[in-house]
Enzyme design. Structure first.
Site, PDB file in Angstrom:
ATOM      1  N   HIS A 142       4.729 -13.316   2.544  1.00 46.48           N
ATOM      2  CA  HIS A 142       5.541 -12.486   1.654  1.00 46.48           C
ATOM      3  C   HIS A 142       6.403 -11.513   2.458  1.00 46.48           C
ATOM      4  CE1 HIS A 142       3.606 -13.490  -2.263  1.00 46.48           C
ATOM      5  NE2 HIS A 142       2.616 -13.858  -1.460  1.00 46.48           N
TER       6      HIS A 142
ATOM      7  N   HIS B  31       6.246 -16.864  -4.032  1.00 49.07           N
ATOM      8  CA  HIS B  31       7.259 -16.972  -5.083  1.00 49.07           C
ATOM      9  C   HIS B  31       7.883 -18.370  -5.096  1.00 49.07           C
ATOM     10  CE1 HIS B  31       6.594 -12.679  -5.466  1.00 49.07           C
ATOM     11  NE2 HIS B  31       6.734 -12.603  -4.138  1.00 49.07           N
TER      12      HIS B  31
ATOM     13  N   GLU C 170       2.611  -9.267   4.416  1.00 47.30           N
ATOM     14  CA  GLU C 170       3.897  -8.653   4.043  1.00 47.30           C
ATOM     15  C   GLU C 170       4.626  -8.391   5.370  1.00 47.30           C
ATOM     16  OE1 GLU C 170       5.143  -8.382   1.174  1.00 47.30           O
ATOM     17  OE2 GLU C 170       3.562  -8.179  -0.334  1.00 47.30           O
TER      18      GLU C 170
ATOM     19  N   GLU D 239      13.445 -12.874  -1.708  1.00 42.57           N
ATOM     20  CA  GLU D 239      12.203 -13.022  -0.943  1.00 42.57           C
ATOM     21  C   GLU D 239      11.768 -14.474  -0.878  1.00 42.57           C
ATOM     22  OE1 GLU D 239       7.504 -11.536  -1.004  1.00 42.57           O
ATOM     23  OE2 GLU D 239       8.845 -11.028  -2.678  1.00 42.57           O
TER      24      GLU D 239
END
Length: 581
Positions: free
Chosen positions: A482, A414, A544, A429
């Site tokens: 992430h 992101h 993740e 995040e």
């Protein structure tokens, strides 16, 4: 009446436009950026079709004039400004205030505790190479990340825990004694000579690879030189220094390489670029030494730096080798085993405590032979202690041996307008992924890896360009970082994703390290058809690292301790993968 109203509205719009422009301008008035890639093109327009008007180098800082989309305009000199890609720079950590750095300015570090360990990299998994103390003076600040600060002082350069230091600014310029003048040999083409010790200084000229200039003073990371009767400044990262002995060449010492495939680097550190590799048994000439690194001249006349602890010097007696009694070892940890012979299977004759010192009687393999208080001889593993005096430090290769020279592309998920998942208490995040990635970046660089990041700051990077960077750099590994989120706030844990069957072993190695270090629920590793994985032609993972939608896990993830453990886990997982593949 209508005419007056029309004039009033027109004037109001005009003033609104002016103030809006001033607001945009002021937003960048106190902002500067640091170049985050080796060489960055500065263009006339904010696109890749713009003509290149200048090139700037990694680590240089420039004021920001304005921004447009994924481009920022920087002031290169007082008369030249141009556009650079925003994802190849990062915002300067200096924050607000004037963008122009103080001439000759330099940051120093005040040590807040005694016996502060200095490590080869930013993490407790890196070996201890020395200590600094509250009495240490002129300890220079070199770099930092979230939990660690890179320093130089007391004859050692490395990383210390950030919580035990205070960073202060100080101006200094050290003049070189005329009787001990130094000669700088240039390591790159088109090196700018500037009018002051700053990237804001006017460019007075350029130097090319191999040129030699006299150094008359130094200030922080800058060297003052005299070239063709002109005084100017060059950055020390792009030159090597040799002591000038009344114009005579340095005395060369012959040595033999003791390991296979020893890297020859452009500078005396693991951050230097690799010029070539030398085979075990190769003979070299040592022409200069600095901090246990040796500058050598090879058979083809090329010069470079190699780690001195992998050399065996010839033409010297055992009394002349700096592994004799000219020094002491210092115990780093309590209950360190002192053994009867140079082997981990030998009997333990003493358990020494942190801070104890022993006289060095010699070196056998990678063990120090030491004198105990009763005059008897004993041995301690060289890689678990540090030294004082002229004795070379012994370093047993750890994870860094498998990471050195590997090309790693890190993708902080992101960024910019895309904030990613939003945590239970509002955490973005995009901020967490950048924190983790920057820590990982510094650890990998300290191990000698060649590391690239898809973004260095809070900028937007198109999704498809992220795997393209891995393809462009022919990465040995592409890691997309992430943090997860679900409507069900009870879900927790870490998951590792891969796309190609050939990447399963990479996923297994990294995920195994993650579960070992971060202590979150193990959700396993699995295949998934994510674009950043599918479009990458290189070994790739998407991590993740936890669920910020769970309030408890979010608080854990935000902590500096978790960020340290997560970045260390990825580092160790990559090392394990390269060891096995």
């Amino acid at each position: 009446m209508r005419q007056k109203l029309h004039i009033f509205i027109t004037a109001l719009l005009l003033f609104s436009t002016v103030f809006a422009f001033l607001d945009v301008t002021s937003a960048y008035a106190n902002k500067s950026v640091v170049v985050a890639t080796d060489v960055l093109n500065v263009r006339t327009t904010p696109d890749t079709n713009g003509a290149i008007i200048s090139k700037v180098l990694r680590g240089e800082t420039y004021p920001v004039v304005e921004s447009q989309g994924e481009w920022v305009k920087i002031q290169v000199t007082s008369s030249k400004a141009g556009w650079v890609a925003s994802y190849l720079v990062k915002e300067s950590s200096n924050g607000g205030g004037s963008t122009a750095p103080s001439t000759g300015g330099e940051s120093f570090v005040q040590i807040l505790t005694d016996d502060l360990r200095v490590r080869t990299g930013p993490g407790t998994n890196f070996s201890v190479i020395g200590f600094v103390h509250t009495s240490s003076v002129n300890v220079r600040y070199l770099d930092e990340n979230e939990n660690w600060v890179k320093i130089s002082g007391d004859g050692v350069e490395g990383w210390v825990a950030k919580e035990f230091v205070s960073i202060t600014a100080k101006k200094t310029e050290t003049t070189v004694d005329e009787e001990k003048q130094q000669v700088a040999t240039i390591l790159t083409d088109d090196l700018n000579i500037r009018s002051e010790a700053s990237t804001q200084g006017e460019v007075l000229g350029t130097l090319s690879t191999g040129q030699q200039v006299m150094v008359t003073a130094s200030s922080g990371e800058w060297l003052k030189i005299n070239y063709q009767g002109m005084d100017g400044w060059i950055h020390k990262d792009y030159a090597t220094l040799n002591q000038d002995q009344a114009g005579s060449a340095p005395t060369a010492t012959e040595a033999i390489i003791k390991v296979a495939g020893l890297n020859v680097r452009s500078e005396p550190s693991l951050n230097g670029s690799v010029l070539k590799q030398l085979a075990e048994g190769s003979k070299v000439k040592i022409i200069n030494e600095r901090n246990n690194w040796c500058e050598i001249e090879m058979d083809d006349g090329q010069k470079g730096w190699i780690a001195g602890w992998f050399l065996e010097k010839s033409g010297q007696s055992s009394q002349e080798i700096p592994s004799n009694t000219e020094g002491t070892i210092v115990i780093v940890d309590d209950a360190t085993n002192i053994r009867s012979a140079p082997s981990t299977t030998a009997n333990v004759v003493l358990r020494a405590n942190k801070g104890e010192e022993f006289e060095i009687a010699g070196v056998e393999d990678n063990w120090y032979k030491i004198k105990l208080s009763d005059g008897s001889d004993a041995f301690v593993a060289g890689w678990i202690v540090t030294t004082k005096g002229s004795t070379n430090k012994i370093s047993r290769a750890g994870a860094e041996q498998y990471l050195a020279n590997k090309v790693i592309v890190i993708d902080p998920g992101h960024g910019g307008r895309d904030v990613g998942a939003i945590g239970a208490s509002g955490t973005y995040e995009k901020e967490l992924t950048l924190r983790t990635s920057q820590l990982l970046h510094d650890k990998l660089r300290a191990a000698g890896a060649k590391v690239h990041m898809t973004r260095q700051a809070d900028t937007s990077v198109p999704l498809h360009t992220r795997p393209q960077m891995a393809n462009y750099y022919q990465a040995d590994a592409f890691i997309s970082v992430h943090y997860d989120s679900l409507d069900d706030s009870s879900v927790t844990g870490t998951t590792t994703y891969y796309y190609s069957n050939s990447d399963e072993s990479l996923a297994e190695s990294v995920h195994s390290a993650l579960t070992q270090y971060i202590h979150l629920r193990d959700r396993g590793y699995r295949q998934e058809n994510y674009l950043v994985l599918r479009e990458s032609m290189r070994p790739s993972l998407l991590l993740e690292l936890g669920y910020i939608s769970n309030r408890g896990e979010e608080m854990t993830i935000k902590s500096g301790d978790f960020q340290e453990r997560a970045s260390t886990a990825i580092y160790q997982g990559l090392a394990q993968y390269f060891k096995e593949n």
